[in-house]
Design a protein around this motif. Structure first.
Motif, mmCIF file in Angstrom:
data_model
loop_
_atom_site.group_PDB
_atom_site.id
_atom_site.type_symbol
_atom_site.label_atom_id
_atom_site.label_comp_id
_atom_site.label_asym_id
_atom_site.label_seq_id
_atom_site.Cartn_x
_atom_site.Cartn_y
_atom_site.Cartn_z
ATOM 1 N N THR A 1 0.823 -1.205 0.000
ATOM 2 C CA THR A 1 0.000 0.000 0.000
ATOM 3 C C THR A 1 0.857 1.255 0.000
ATOM 4 O O THR A 1 0.475 2.272 -0.585
ATOM 5 C CB THR A 1 -0.935 0.013 1.227
ATOM 6 O OG1 THR A 1 -0.162 -0.207 2.403
ATOM 7 C CG2 THR A 1 -1.990 -1.057 1.116
ATOM 8 N N LEU B 1 0.464 4.303 -2.726
ATOM 9 C CA LEU B 1 0.293 5.713 -2.406
ATOM 10 C C LEU B 1 1.411 6.546 -3.021
ATOM 11 O O LEU B 1 1.172 7.637 -3.534
ATOM 12 C CB LEU B 1 0.270 5.910 -0.879
ATOM 13 C CG LEU B 1 0.095 7.371 -0.419
ATOM 14 C CD1 LEU B 1 -1.215 7.946 -0.923
ATOM 15 C CD2 LEU B 1 0.163 7.466 1.099
ATOM 16 N N ARG C 1 0.631 7.243 -6.557
ATOM 17 C CA ARG C 1 -0.495 8.168 -6.733
ATOM 18 C C ARG C 1 -0.114 9.588 -6.358
ATOM 19 O O ARG C 1 -0.672 10.545 -6.883
ATOM 20 C CB ARG C 1 -1.690 7.695 -5.897
ATOM 21 C CG ARG C 1 -2.282 6.399 -6.415
ATOM 22 C CD ARG C 1 -3.480 5.955 -5.608
ATOM 23 N NE ARG C 1 -4.600 6.876 -5.764
ATOM 24 C CZ ARG C 1 -5.794 6.668 -5.224
ATOM 25 N NH1 ARG C 1 -6.004 5.596 -4.495
ATOM 26 N NH2 ARG C 1 -6.762 7.539 -5.401
ATOM 27 N N LEU C 2 0.851 9.742 -5.453
ATOM 28 C CA LEU C 2 1.297 11.079 -5.068
ATOM 29 C C LEU C 2 2.368 11.625 -6.004
ATOM 30 O O LEU C 2 2.752 12.794 -5.894
ATOM 31 C CB LEU C 2 1.842 11.059 -3.632
ATOM 32 C CG LEU C 2 0.827 10.763 -2.530
ATOM 33 C CD1 LEU C 2 1.528 10.753 -1.183
ATOM 34 C CD2 LEU C 2 -0.314 11.748 -2.528
ATOM 35 N N LEU D 1 -2.007 6.296 5.187
ATOM 36 C CA LEU D 1 -2.873 5.596 4.251
ATOM 37 C C LEU D 1 -4.283 5.397 4.793
ATOM 38 O O LEU D 1 -5.186 5.039 4.048
ATOM 39 C CB LEU D 1 -2.281 4.216 3.936
ATOM 40 C CG LEU D 1 -0.907 4.222 3.259
ATOM 41 C CD1 LEU D 1 -0.348 2.808 3.231
ATOM 42 C CD2 LEU D 1 -1.004 4.775 1.866
ATOM 43 N N THR E 1 -7.217 6.909 2.918
ATOM 44 C CA THR E 1 -7.245 6.843 1.467
ATOM 45 C C THR E 1 -8.038 5.667 0.938
ATOM 46 O O THR E 1 -8.275 5.569 -0.259
ATOM 47 C CB THR E 1 -5.809 6.730 0.912
ATOM 48 O OG1 THR E 1 -5.265 5.465 1.307
ATOM 49 C CG2 THR E 1 -4.934 7.859 1.426
ATOM 50 N N ASN F 1 -8.176 11.589 -10.206
ATOM 51 C CA ASN F 1 -7.778 11.315 -8.823
ATOM 52 C C ASN F 1 -8.590 12.189 -7.876
ATOM 53 O O ASN F 1 -8.079 13.141 -7.294
ATOM 54 C CB ASN F 1 -6.282 11.561 -8.626
ATOM 55 C CG ASN F 1 -5.808 11.122 -7.244
ATOM 56 O OD1 ASN F 1 -6.550 10.484 -6.497
ATOM 57 N ND2 ASN F 1 -4.587 11.466 -6.894
ATOM 58 N N GLY G 1 -9.542 11.702 -4.986
ATOM 59 C CA GLY G 1 -9.169 11.576 -3.579
ATOM 60 C C GLY G 1 -7.860 12.249 -3.233
ATOM 61 O O GLY G 1 -7.360 12.081 -2.112
ATOM 62 N N GLN G 2 -7.278 13.030 -4.145
ATOM 63 C CA GLN G 2 -5.933 13.552 -3.927
ATOM 64 C C GLN G 2 -5.830 14.431 -2.693
ATOM 65 O O GLN G 2 -4.854 14.339 -1.934
ATOM 66 C CB GLN G 2 -5.470 14.347 -5.151
ATOM 67 C CG GLN G 2 -4.089 14.980 -4.974
ATOM 68 C CD GLN G 2 -3.590 15.661 -6.222
ATOM 69 O OE1 GLN G 2 -3.123 14.985 -7.133
ATOM 70 N NE2 GLN G 2 -3.699 16.990 -6.279
ATOM 71 N N GLU H 1 -5.571 12.344 0.283
ATOM 72 C CA GLU H 1 -4.291 11.626 0.289
ATOM 73 C C GLU H 1 -3.162 12.559 0.751
ATOM 74 O O GLU H 1 -2.322 12.178 1.578
ATOM 75 C CB GLU H 1 -3.993 11.083 -1.105
ATOM 76 C CG GLU H 1 -4.917 9.951 -1.527
ATOM 77 C CD GLU H 1 -4.709 9.538 -2.977
ATOM 78 O OE1 GLU H 1 -3.867 10.166 -3.656
ATOM 79 O OE2 GLU H 1 -5.385 8.605 -3.435
ATOM 80 N N ALA I 1 -3.444 13.108 4.433
ATOM 81 C CA ALA I 1 -2.951 11.973 5.207
ATOM 82 C C ALA I 1 -1.428 11.965 5.259
ATOM 83 O O ALA I 1 -0.819 11.760 6.322
ATOM 84 C CB ALA I 1 -3.474 10.668 4.607
ATOM 85 N N LEU I 2 -0.793 12.174 4.111
ATOM 86 C CA LEU I 2 0.658 12.221 4.067
ATOM 87 C C LEU I 2 1.185 13.364 4.922
ATOM 88 O O LEU I 2 2.165 13.207 5.673
ATOM 89 C CB LEU I 2 1.125 12.380 2.617
ATOM 90 C CG LEU I 2 2.628 12.555 2.394
ATOM 91 C CD1 LEU I 2 3.399 11.349 2.902
ATOM 92 C CD2 LEU I 2 2.923 12.792 0.915
#
Length: 483
Positions: free
Chosen positions: A10, A14, A17-18, A38, A41, A367, A369-370, A373, A376-377
């Motif tokens: 996972t 991520l 995706r980032l 994560l 996400t 994307n 959900g960016q 995400e 979260a990061l």
């Protein structure tokens, strides 16, 4: 699949995706904090999540530079989620309530509002700028362990204040109290003017608004952009409209701090925009017509007036001198702004409220959900932030006769004494109790006529916030021949 294998898989998902390479991702967040990043996400399974502590929290919060209870986010960062139509895709979070759920899962403890509007199809309707709307929002905040700490809301445009503006401002104060805020503010500068006279007017207005906020038990704050830390035009000669054309060297918001009541008016420093100001506004034309240089020091401003800064925007930036601002916005912890130094050296731990913000966090249709995400990061990196011993380290190679030497200097940029160890391929030296502003220095004899390029390591150890902190720095020196 084991929890470790699932964490690794996972994490790679991520990272892709980032848009970060492996080195950037590992530098930004590692191990357990990567798994915590994560959790919001949808990429983290219940098995992997179970390997974390309660609520996805990492251990050792007492050593964190930003305590868990102070980790916040301004909702402007996830405005796309709040504004999303919940009927368009029921699998995607939409509206305030679902946004609070997602932020609570990540671990955020505080939020700063950027208005009270959401999509009309979201629970509660489009506009929650009312007493009833505030009560609805407060219930959702409480349900998800979140506290409202401020807002970028309404500031009257009239001066002197009209009764209609006073009434609306008081409504915002009432909403703030229902939401449980300690602060109420705006996302704009007090004025966009460069002229002293306009800042004098702004100060009068903000002192009056601050008195109204104080009477309601709240602190009024303004938020800065880069231009607010440009130089104030306060000196002659005058232009055709009688306005000053030169500067005494004081910056606009620094002047505003001087002329407003500390008990009524506060500031939220946007640390990203302050660093943009450091990059853009370095020189001014003095009253005598000469060009003067003055490099802006965001941390220095905070140190001089610590009590005036109850909130911060923890917005990160990657250096990019191809842009006019010198930086581009990136998730917190993945840029070049030294937040460990900033929060170690300035604001008092546990008293201030850092709010993660990223203007460009919302994603695209590819994307959606960016922004969550990135949130979260950024939370993971905020959690991992630790105290830092601030040193400026330099190394150089030089000749003394036919012998080569490597000279190393470490300047203590902090406020407490530091024990410094200078380590080179040609020996090491420890200097105890280097006072603030002083330096540790040693020139090491390489005992050779020539040397190749190399690296030195300097460690500093100090007691910061009652805890012993050690930080290491590297510096390089060039090859040299003295024969």
């Amino acid at each position: 699949m084991s929890a470790f294998e699932e964490e690794n898989e996972t994490g790679q998902m991520l990272r892709r995706r980032l848009g970060l390479n492996r080195r950037q991702f590992l530098a930004a967040t590692t191990g357990v904090t990567a798994v915590a990043a994560l959790s919001a996400t949808g990429l983290l399974s219940s098995a992997a999540h179970a390997s974390l502590g309660e609520g996805g929290e990492t251990k050792g919060d007492q050593h964190a530079l930003i305590p868990a209870a102070k980790r916040g986010i301004i909702l402007y960062t996830v405005r796309d989620v709040i504004a999303r139509n919940p009927l368009a895709d029921p699998n995607l979070p939409a509206g305030f309530r679902r946004t609070f759920e997602e932020l609570g899962k990540i671990g955020y403890a505080q939020v700063e509002f950027a208005g009270y509007s959401q999509h009309a199809n979201a629970e509660g309707g489009a506009n929650l700028e009312s007493v009833a709307g505030a009560r609805l929002l407060r219930g959702w905040l409480d349900d998800n362990g979140l506290r409202a700490q401020g807002n970028h809301g309404f500031i009257p445009g009239s001066w002197p204040l009209s009764q209609a503006d006073i009434d609306r401002f008081k409504l915002h104060l009432e909403i703030a109290n229902i939401l449980g805020m300690e602060h109420v503010g705006t996302g704009s500068d007090p004025t966009g003017s460069a002229y002293k006279a306009d800042w004098d007017v702004a100060a009068d207005k903000w002192n009056q608004l601050g008195a109204l906020a104080k009477d309601a038990g709240l602190k009024l704050y303004t938020h800065n952009h880069d231009v607010a830390y440009s130089f104030l035009l306060d000196s002659g000669p005058l232009d055709g409209q009688g306005r000053p054309t030169r500067s005494s060297g004081i910056r606009r918001l620094e002047y505003f701090l001087q002329i407003t009541d500390p008990a009524r008016v506060h500031l939220e420093m946007d640390i990203y925009w302050a660093h943009v100001a450091q990059y853009k506004y370095k020189t001014f034309t003095a009253p005598d017509g000469s060009t003067q240089t003055n490099i802006f020091d965001p941390l220095g401003v905070v140190k001089k007036a610590d009590e005036r800064f109850p909130l911060f925007h923890a917005k990160d930036g990657k250096i990019n001198t191809a842009t006019s601002d010198g930086y581009e916005m990136v998730p917190f912890g993945t840029g070049n702004i030294d937040y460990a130094e900033f929060f170690s050296g300035g604001p008092k731990r546990g008293r201030v409220n850092p709010m993660y913000e990223q203007d460009n966090a919302p994603g695209s249709a590819n994307n959606p959900g960016q922004s969550l995400e990135f949130s979260a990061l950024s939370y993971a990196n905020m959690s991992a932030l630790r105290n830092k011993v601030p040193l400026t380290v330099t190394a150089s190679s030089r000749c003394v006769g036919t012998s080569t030497y490597v000279a190393v200097t470490a300047v203590n940029d902090g406020d407490v004494p530091v024990t410094v160890t200078l380590t080179t391929p040609y020996g090491s030296k420890t200097v105890a109790d280097v006072a603030p502003g002083k330096q540790a220095y040693q020139s090491f004899n390489a005992r050779a006529g020539q040397i190749g390029a190399g690296k030195v390591t300097v460690t500093g150890t100090a007691t910061i916030g009652g805890k012993q902190v050690t930080t290491s720095y590297d510096a390089t020196y060039n090859a040299i021949s003295c024969g």
